[in-house]
Scaffold this active site. Sequence first.
Site, PDB file in Angstrom:
ATOM      1  CD  GLU A 108      -2.974  -0.999   0.170  1.00 21.39           C
ATOM      2  OE1 GLU A 108      -3.079   0.076  -0.425  1.00 21.39           O
ATOM      3  OE2 GLU A 108      -3.426  -2.162  -0.098  1.00 21.39           O
ATOM      4  NE  ARG A 120     -17.970  -3.402   2.310  1.00 27.14           N
ATOM      5  CZ  ARG A 120     -18.168  -4.606   2.574  1.00 27.14           C
ATOM      6  NH1 ARG A 120     -19.420  -5.217   2.624  1.00 27.14           N
ATOM      7  NH2 ARG A 120     -17.234  -5.236   2.699  1.00 27.14           N
ATOM      8  CB  CYS A 166      -6.271  -2.634   6.260  1.00 28.57           C
ATOM      9  SG  CYS A 166      -6.635  -4.340   6.533  1.00 28.57           S
ATOM     10  CG  HIS A 218      -4.570  -4.885   1.833  1.00 26.95           C
ATOM     11  ND1 HIS A 218      -4.667  -3.662   1.747  1.00 26.95           N
ATOM     12  CD2 HIS A 218      -5.475  -5.557   2.908  1.00 26.95           C
ATOM     13  CE1 HIS A 218      -5.585  -3.273   2.484  1.00 26.95           C
ATOM     14  NE2 HIS A 218      -5.916  -4.165   3.480  1.00 26.95           N
TER      15      HIS A 218
END
Length: 222
Positions: free
Chosen positions: A78, A88, A150, A174
């Site tokens: 990342e 979510r 994350c 990830h």
Amino acid sequence: MNILVTAFDPFGKEKTNPALEAVKLLPETIGEHTITKLEIPTVFNESVEAIKQQLKIETYDAVLAIGQAGGRFDLTPERVGINVDDARIADNKGNQPIDEVIQEDGAPAYFSLDGENAYFSTLPIKAIQNEITKNGVPASLSNTAGTFVCNHVLYQLGYLHATTFPYIQFGFIHVPFIPEQVTNKPNTPSMALDTIVKGLEAAISELSADNRDETIALGETH
């Protein structure tokens, strides 16, 4: 280098987390690097508190956090964490923040250009991606760590680097689902656990004190 490698416990409706299972299988040493493994909860705030407690116990040169990104095909270093929690789904303690600032002395990335809207990984992310693929493991550079725990951890690591531990490199990778997680998820990609471990070993082997990255065109057009 002394490297702290963290991974989350299972979350959502999953019974396993490939990030955690892969980190458990990492050797104690990779090249000249000494590895400390730390399981952290998939819980806003508590995840980073666990890391902070470990940083008080021992001195590290780098912190590399590993997380699950179900639906991705490859390992994805990342580039950046942003200053917003927008969940979510609920975390493992039932917290579900929506459009909340992670650090008040920053600013949500889409509200203002002032303050610390984002922190960029200080790891050589392009060199890491290149080393992973050279070892036969699919990998690509990611420009979004999401807005769940994350991203929360990646941003908080950047905040700790900026405010408390300037000498510690930090970053996040990830990993995809493993095959047993997708038996009831048609057309969902997965990767064998031993392949994930191989990719993470390659990534860690690329870390160095000088932190010099490679100049490779890994950007996206959209």
